[in-house]
Enzyme design. Structure first.
Site, PDB file in Angstrom:
ATOM      1  N   GLU A 114       0.842  -1.200   0.000  1.00  0.00           N
ATOM      2  CA  GLU A 114       0.000   0.000   0.000  1.00  0.00           C
ATOM      3  C   GLU A 114       0.883   1.260   0.000  1.00  0.00           C
ATOM      4  O   GLU A 114       0.694   2.165   0.805  1.00  0.00           O
ATOM      5  CB  GLU A 114      -0.983  -0.005   1.177  1.00  0.00           C
ATOM      6  CG  GLU A 114      -2.244   0.760   0.857  1.00  0.00           C
ATOM      7  CD  GLU A 114      -3.355   0.618   1.896  1.00  0.00           C
ATOM      8  OE1 GLU A 114      -4.392   1.254   1.698  1.00  0.00           O
ATOM      9  OE2 GLU A 114      -3.184  -0.118   2.885  1.00  0.00           O
ATOM     10  N   ASN A 169      -5.147  -9.451   3.902  1.00  0.00           N
ATOM     11  CA  ASN A 169      -6.526  -9.053   4.168  1.00  0.00           C
ATOM     12  C   ASN A 169      -7.413 -10.243   4.527  1.00  0.00           C
ATOM     13  O   ASN A 169      -8.613 -10.255   4.225  1.00  0.00           O
ATOM     14  CB  ASN A 169      -7.108  -8.280   2.976  1.00  0.00           C
ATOM     15  CG  ASN A 169      -6.773  -6.797   3.041  1.00  0.00           C
ATOM     16  OD1 ASN A 169      -6.952  -6.162   4.081  1.00  0.00           O
ATOM     17  ND2 ASN A 169      -6.258  -6.246   1.959  1.00  0.00           N
ATOM     18  N   ASP A 188      -1.419  -9.808   8.237  1.00  0.00           N
ATOM     19  CA  ASP A 188      -0.138  -9.692   7.533  1.00  0.00           C
ATOM     20  C   ASP A 188       0.673 -10.954   7.815  1.00  0.00           C
ATOM     21  O   ASP A 188       0.931 -11.281   8.981  1.00  0.00           O
ATOM     22  CB  ASP A 188       0.612  -8.456   8.012  1.00  0.00           C
ATOM     23  CG  ASP A 188      -0.200  -7.190   7.809  1.00  0.00           C
ATOM     24  OD1 ASP A 188      -0.098  -6.599   6.733  1.00  0.00           O
ATOM     25  OD2 ASP A 188      -0.968  -6.816   8.729  1.00  0.00           O
ATOM     26  N   ASP A 223      -1.646   1.857  10.075  1.00  0.00           N
ATOM     27  CA  ASP A 223      -2.522   1.031  10.907  1.00  0.00           C
ATOM     28  C   ASP A 223      -2.031  -0.414  10.988  1.00  0.00           C
ATOM     29  O   ASP A 223      -2.588  -1.210  11.750  1.00  0.00           O
ATOM     30  CB  ASP A 223      -3.979   1.087  10.430  1.00  0.00           C
ATOM     31  CG  ASP A 223      -4.142   0.960   8.929  1.00  0.00           C
ATOM     32  OD1 ASP A 223      -3.121   0.881   8.203  1.00  0.00           O
ATOM     33  OD2 ASP A 223      -5.294   0.942   8.457  1.00  0.00           O
TER      34      ASP A 223
END
Length: 261
Positions: A38, A152, A221, A250
């Protein structure tokens, strides 16, 4: 790799917004390979120079404002593949596949899925199936292979606060669990669970409601390895230090240590 090495994976939630944090952390911990997700940054404006000054070769696959992955390695990769190896190009920059000193490394930012029953959720499941098919086509379970990044998906009940509260939600649905099991069925194992079977060991917390302080998060993760590297994995650490800094990601870094062959 034919020597001991450390591997870091970290969803940084915007590389330019967290650049100082990431550089500080890498300067102190000095992993051999760092996989960032990301990054939200086009390749042409990715801040390569400060990472090169730390001794890293920088490979990136990104776009403005969304998704993006970067792999930083102290040994220059012999092969770099962006996205899936065949077929239509992915709609987002989510895969950076490198070969580094004999190690085949997939840096992944798996789709979020948004909500069950949506096109985004169907895309997530199809994306995982496509990744499994790619592994089966190009590698064997004996290939020195690591898949790491933000998946995710929280694999089981130990990886969430309240499984019942997540019924009907993404990240912990039966469909996602089945897709992850199918992917891992290629011959991959969870390096963290080799060393730690406790519940509540999370890697992501919502910014809201004081979730980090209350430890109300998810373990999404991961570092998954084929048998040759799983056997060499000596430790996996969830490092919470950066989550306490000003304006943090986050997610927190996950660091895996592998001994030599």
């Amino acid at each position: 790799m034919n020597r001991p090495f450390t591997l870091l994976t970290w969803n940084v939630n915007g590389i330019r917004a967290r650049l100082d944090d990431v550089l500080s952390f890498l300067a102190e911990r000095s992993p051999d390979v760092a996989c960032l997700q990301e990054t939200k940054c086009e390749d042409k404006v990715f801040p390569r120079v400060p990472f090169a000054e730390l001794g890293y070769t920088v490979n990136v696959h990104g776009a403005k404002g969304y998704a993006g992955v970067a792999t930083l390695s102290k040994v220059k990769p012999t092969q770099v593949v962006t996205g899936f190896r065949g077929g239509d190009a992915d709609s987002h920059c989510r895969i950076l596949n490198t070969e580094i000193d004999g190690l085949r490394l997939y840096n992944l930012y798996v789709p979020n899925g948004t909500a069950l029953g949506t096109e985004a959720f169907a895309y997530k499941l199809a994306w995982l199936a496509r990744l499994k098919a790619e592994l089966a086509e190009h590698y064997t379970p004996d290939t020195p292979l690591i898949l790491c990044g933000d998946f995710n998906i929280a694999p089981d009940e130990r990886d969430v606060v309240d499984p019942r509260a997540l019924e009907g939600c993404t990240h912990f649905s039966p469909q996602e669990h089945a897709a992850l099991r199918e992917l891992l069925g290629f011959g991959l194992q969870d390096c963290f669970r080799k060393h730690d079977d406790r519940a509540g060991q999370y890697t992501w917390w919502d910014y809201r409601r004081g979730d980090f302080d209350r430890n109300r998060g998810m373990r999404i993760d991961h570092v998954y390895a084929s048998a040759p590297l799983y056997a060499r994995c000596d430790a996996v650490v969830h490092d919470k230090t950066p989550r306490g800094w000003d304006a943090p990601s986050d997610h927190i870094p996950v660091i895996a240590t592998f001994r030599g062959p």
